[in-house]
Design a protein around this motif. Sequence first.
Motif, PDB file in Angstrom:
ATOM      1  N   UNK A   1       0.846  -1.198   0.000  1.00  0.00           N
ATOM      2  CA  UNK A   1       0.000   0.000   0.000  1.00  0.00           C
ATOM      3  C   UNK A   1       0.881   1.246   0.000  1.00  0.00           C
ATOM      4  N   UNK A   2       0.593   2.216  -0.876  1.00  0.00           N
ATOM      5  CA  UNK A   2       1.428   3.423  -0.921  1.00  0.00           C
ATOM      6  C   UNK A   2       1.468   4.128   0.436  1.00  0.00           C
ATOM      7  N   UNK A   3       2.588   4.753   0.697  1.00  0.00           N
ATOM      8  CA  UNK A   3       2.823   5.444   1.964  1.00  0.00           C
ATOM      9  C   UNK A   3       1.726   6.456   2.279  1.00  0.00           C
ATOM     10  N   UNK A   4       1.323   7.209   1.280  1.00  0.00           N
ATOM     11  CA  UNK A   4       0.300   8.241   1.472  1.00  0.00           C
ATOM     12  C   UNK A   4      -1.019   7.624   1.969  1.00  0.00           C
ATOM     13  N   UNK A   5      -1.398   6.481   1.378  1.00  0.00           N
ATOM     14  CA  UNK A   5      -2.643   5.815   1.776  1.00  0.00           C
ATOM     15  C   UNK A   5      -2.509   5.193   3.163  1.00  0.00           C
ATOM     16  N   UNK A   6      -1.342   4.615   3.428  1.00  0.00           N
ATOM     17  CA  UNK A   6      -1.106   4.021   4.746  1.00  0.00           C
ATOM     18  C   UNK A   6      -1.201   5.081   5.840  1.00  0.00           C
ATOM     19  N   UNK A   7      -0.700   6.288   5.558  1.00  0.00           N
ATOM     20  CA  UNK A   7      -0.728   7.367   6.556  1.00  0.00           C
ATOM     21  C   UNK A   7      -2.163   7.797   6.860  1.00  0.00           C
ATOM     22  N   UNK A   8      -3.017   7.792   5.839  1.00  0.00           N
ATOM     23  CA  UNK A   8      -4.422   8.151   6.065  1.00  0.00           C
ATOM     24  C   UNK A   8      -5.079   7.189   7.055  1.00  0.00           C
ATOM     25  N   UNK A   9      -4.721   5.922   6.954  1.00  0.00           N
ATOM     26  CA  UNK A   9      -5.319   4.893   7.805  1.00  0.00           C
ATOM     27  C   UNK A   9      -4.711   4.899   9.201  1.00  0.00           C
ATOM     28  N   UNK A  10      -3.405   5.087   9.274  1.00  0.00           N
ATOM     29  CA  UNK A  10      -2.679   4.899  10.536  1.00  0.00           C
ATOM     30  C   UNK A  10      -2.514   6.171  11.367  1.00  0.00           C
ATOM     31  N   UNK A  11      -2.773   7.322  10.785  1.00  0.00           N
ATOM     32  CA  UNK A  11      -2.580   8.557  11.544  1.00  0.00           C
ATOM     33  C   UNK A  11      -1.127   8.747  11.919  1.00  0.00           C
ATOM     34  N   UNK A  12      -0.872   8.975  13.213  1.00  0.00           N
ATOM     35  CA  UNK A  12       0.503   9.278  13.627  1.00  0.00           C
ATOM     36  C   UNK A  12       1.296   8.058  14.070  1.00  0.00           C
ATOM     37  N   UNK A  13       0.801   6.854  13.777  1.00  0.00           N
ATOM     38  CA  UNK A  13       1.594   5.659  14.095  1.00  0.00           C
ATOM     39  C   UNK A  13       2.833   5.608  13.196  1.00  0.00           C
ATOM     40  N   UNK A  14       3.792   4.811  13.592  1.00  0.00           N
ATOM     41  CA  UNK A  14       5.054   4.685  12.860  1.00  0.00           C
ATOM     42  C   UNK A  14       4.833   3.976  11.521  1.00  0.00           C
ATOM     43  N   UNK A  15       5.415   4.522  10.478  1.00  0.00           N
ATOM     44  CA  UNK A  15       5.442   3.836   9.194  1.00  0.00           C
ATOM     45  C   UNK A  15       6.887   3.759   8.723  1.00  0.00           C
ATOM     46  N   UNK A  16       7.353   2.524   8.549  1.00  0.00           N
ATOM     47  CA  UNK A  16       8.672   2.291   7.971  1.00  0.00           C
ATOM     48  C   UNK A  16       8.497   1.712   6.581  1.00  0.00           C
ATOM     49  N   UNK A  17       9.438   1.975   5.715  1.00  0.00           N
ATOM     50  CA  UNK A  17       9.344   1.457   4.349  1.00  0.00           C
ATOM     51  C   UNK A  17      10.703   0.964   3.865  1.00  0.00           C
ATOM     52  N   UNK A  18      10.695  -0.168   3.180  1.00  0.00           N
ATOM     53  CA  UNK A  18      11.928  -0.726   2.630  1.00  0.00           C
ATOM     54  C   UNK A  18      12.353   0.063   1.404  1.00  0.00           C
ATOM     55  N   UNK A  19      13.640   0.355   1.306  1.00  0.00           N
ATOM     56  CA  UNK A  19      14.177   1.051   0.127  1.00  0.00           C
ATOM     57  C   UNK A  19      15.421   0.315  -0.365  1.00  0.00           C
ATOM     58  N   UNK A  20      15.631   0.390  -1.676  1.00  0.00           N
ATOM     59  CA  UNK A  20      16.751  -0.317  -2.295  1.00  0.00           C
ATOM     60  C   UNK A  20      17.647   0.595  -3.127  1.00  0.00           C
ATOM     61  N   UNK A  21      17.237   1.849  -3.243  1.00  0.00           N
ATOM     62  CA  UNK A  21      18.058   2.822  -3.982  1.00  0.00           C
ATOM     63  C   UNK A  21      17.735   4.220  -3.466  1.00  0.00           C
ATOM     64  N   UNK A  22      18.631   5.151  -3.756  1.00  0.00           N
ATOM     65  CA  UNK A  22      18.527   6.480  -3.140  1.00  0.00           C
ATOM     66  C   UNK A  22      17.242   7.196  -3.565  1.00  0.00           C
ATOM     67  N   UNK A  23      16.759   6.945  -4.776  1.00  0.00           N
ATOM     68  CA  UNK A  23      15.518   7.592  -5.225  1.00  0.00           C
ATOM     69  C   UNK A  23      14.340   7.181  -4.335  1.00  0.00           C
ATOM     70  N   UNK A  24      14.310   5.904  -3.950  1.00  0.00           N
ATOM     71  CA  UNK A  24      13.239   5.419  -3.070  1.00  0.00           C
ATOM     72  C   UNK A  24      13.377   6.009  -1.675  1.00  0.00           C
ATOM     73  N   UNK A  25      14.603   6.175  -1.214  1.00  0.00           N
ATOM     74  CA  UNK A  25      14.841   6.785   0.099  1.00  0.00           C
ATOM     75  C   UNK A  25      14.367   8.236   0.106  1.00  0.00           C
ATOM     76  N   UNK A  26      14.679   8.968  -0.951  1.00  0.00           N
ATOM     77  CA  UNK A  26      14.240  10.364  -1.047  1.00  0.00           C
ATOM     78  C   UNK A  26      12.711  10.451  -1.050  1.00  0.00           C
ATOM     79  N   UNK A  27      12.092   9.560  -1.816  1.00  0.00           N
ATOM     80  CA  UNK A  27      10.634   9.550  -1.915  1.00  0.00           C
ATOM     81  C   UNK A  27       9.991   9.234  -0.563  1.00  0.00           C
ATOM     82  N   UNK A  28      10.570   8.269   0.160  1.00  0.00           N
ATOM     83  CA  UNK A  28      10.048   7.892   1.480  1.00  0.00           C
ATOM     84  C   UNK A  28      10.162   9.057   2.461  1.00  0.00           C
ATOM     85  N   UNK A  29      11.296   9.740   2.432  1.00  0.00           N
ATOM     86  CA  UNK A  29      11.484  10.880   3.331  1.00  0.00           C
ATOM     87  C   UNK A  29      10.501  12.001   2.999  1.00  0.00           C
TER      88      UNK A  29
END
Length: 209
Positions: free
Chosen positions: A89-117
């Motif tokens: 599930x995309x980070x944006x959608x997960x945040x809508x459901x979870x509110x201020x709970x912790x969301x971690x995401x796996x990244x494999x390249x710097x572009x994904x890390x930038x997007x997650x941040x």
Amino acid sequence: MKEFKLYAITGEEFHQGRDLIEVMEQAILGGVDIIQLRDKTSSKREVLRKAKALRELTHKYNVTFIVNDHIDVALAVDADGIHIGQDDLPLEEARKILGDKIIGISTHKIEEAREAEAGGADYIGVGPIFHTNSKVDVVDPVTTTYIQQVADEISIPFVAIGGIKLHNVDQVLKAGATRICMISEIVGAQDIKGICETFTKILNEKGEV
């Protein structure tokens, strides 16, 4: 989220017949400060049962509890958060459901890390650093070069994962990681508490340099 250094993920295929809660309690007693329930094969009902038991354990020791992927289970047991992959599930959608709970995401390249941040992830997984047999359909190792990129550029917490063992952890820390995550090296160990104490000592010494 609370600061953490040693992150353990469940991997019952490596538990050598030992009980899930017994294994994870030994890890916590050895210094693990964040636990993730990762179960890709059990029924939802069984995942919920394990999550309830681990939530009780992590409350007892005041350790952060993360559920991999199953947002409904995480909410049902009031886990501290979830961990998702690039194809979940995309980070944006997960945040809508979870509110201020912790969301971690796996990244494999710097572009994904930038997007997650940019997207508001609370932390990212960086890996797999080395070859690993703990996951199926795993991407090729990203090597310690990716750790260096993230350490230089990303400001949210990151945890190195993938094939990290006692014999190569120094390479991971030298590259700039201050948090490490393991599955088989912890839960498959003969002396789970002992191996975690060793890793905790190494991480603490690194932090004091």
